[in-house]
Scaffold this active site. Structure first.
Site, mmCIF file in Angstrom:
data_model
loop_
_atom_site.group_PDB
_atom_site.id
_atom_site.type_symbol
_atom_site.label_atom_id
_atom_site.label_comp_id
_atom_site.label_asym_id
_atom_site.label_seq_id
_atom_site.Cartn_x
_atom_site.Cartn_y
_atom_site.Cartn_z
ATOM 1 C CB SER A 63 -0.922 0.000 1.225
ATOM 2 O OG SER A 63 -1.861 -1.042 1.167
ATOM 3 C CB ALA A 157 -3.276 1.602 -1.521
ATOM 4 C CE LYS A 158 -7.238 -1.881 6.408
ATOM 5 N NZ LYS A 158 -8.650 -1.934 5.965
ATOM 6 C CB ALA A 159 -4.595 4.775 1.002
ATOM 7 C CE1 TYR A 163 -11.472 1.589 5.354
ATOM 8 C CE2 TYR A 163 -9.467 2.229 4.196
ATOM 9 C CZ TYR A 163 -10.317 1.247 4.690
ATOM 10 O OH TYR A 163 -10.013 -0.085 4.485
#
Length: 289
Positions: A63, A157-159, A163
């Site tokens: 990520s 990506a867990k960006a 969120y």
């Protein structure tokens, strides 16, 4: 542990060492605070072992690469940091949060190449993410916000920045008495909940959205593999919203959500059926195996 998250007893691993919980602070001109240049992982430790920990650490680094950041720790070092944090707090069952971000440095504009990439590992004891929904099924709203085109964001990506619309969607859902919200994607297909992937059941077969513009969750992948080992047919495909009326069962998957049944999405209702219960129970056994 109780109280605000910035005012608790305990230890947090930060930039290579364990520090007191209340001392884990950053400067107001931290780049990530202004420009969302951060990536993170949410993990669960069961009976002293972090489930899929290495996969989470690998994804954190991937990520970061997608955001043009280089995490200054190897997968092995990240794993060691997680277990050091758990040991320091005396936890064998806990939620683990790893965060890497661009800190304060010589740059304070959109560009931040001269700023250091920092990392922290925290944790807390966390029960069911959706409360009693594991028994009766969560109630979901349908969000007005959509998952963006992957040409506009690094959707793999867990960006942290990705969120923002999830927070907005969840706030709107909670205001309606719901636990969460189901999001569509930029084309109008069913995508995911704000922090969990979604599965549906029809005629004994499972259908789940194709993750081509949102995160292919580690729990999602685990559950799909588990079901296929059981001989359950799983269709990964684009799902039209009108199809919700024809599905019989539904559940969410995620590190925090684990496997949580869904009883209602908007006007559509689902039963907490045998297949849903079996998947939830099988996952619970797997993470503690």
């Amino acid at each position: 542990m109780t109280g605000a998250y910035d005012d608790r007893d305990g230890k947090i691993w930060m930039d290579g060492k364990l520090i007191e919980w209340r001392d884990a602070k950053v400067h107001i001109l931290t780049h990530a605070l202004h420009y969302a240049s951060a990536v993170f992982e949410g993990e669960r430790c069961y009976d002293g072992k972090i489930f899929k920990g290495v996969e989470h650490s690998q994804r954190l680094r991937h990520s970061a690469e997608l955001l043009d950041m280089e995490v200054p720790y190897s997968v092995e070092e990240i794993e060691a940091a997680k277990y050091a944090m758990l040991k320091a707090n005396g936890w064998t069952n806990a939620y683990v949060r790893v965060l890497a971000w661009r800190g304060a440095g010589d740059d304070m504009g959109v560009s931040a190449r001269r700023n250091p990439v920092r990392m922290a590992v925290a944790g807390w004891e966390w029960g069911n993410y959706y409360g009693d929904a594991k028994m009766k099924g969560a109630k979901l709203d349908i969000s007005k916000w959509r998952r963006p085109d992957p040409l506009t964001i690094p959707s793999a990506a867990k960006a942290s920045g990705l969120y923002m619309i999830c927070t907005m969607s969840k706030h709107a859902a909670e205001a309606k008495g719901c636990s969460d919200a189901l999001m569509m994607d930029y084309r109008g297909y069913v995508a995911e909940a704000t922090g969990a992937n979604v599965f549906f059941v029809k005629d004994g077969e499972v259908h789940t959205p194709l993750p081509d513009c949102f995160l292919n969750g580690i729990t999602r992948q685990t559950v799909i593999a588990m079901m296929r080992e059981k001989g359950i047919t799983v269709h990964e495909r684009h799902i039209e919203p009108v199809e919700l009326a024809g599905f019989e069962q539904c559940w969410l998957t995620g590190t925090a959500a684990e496997v949580t049944p869904v009883g209602q999405i908007g006007e559509f209702r689902f039963e907490v059926g045998a297949l849903t219960r079996d998947v939830a129970q099988s996952y619970e056994k797997l993470v503690r195996a």
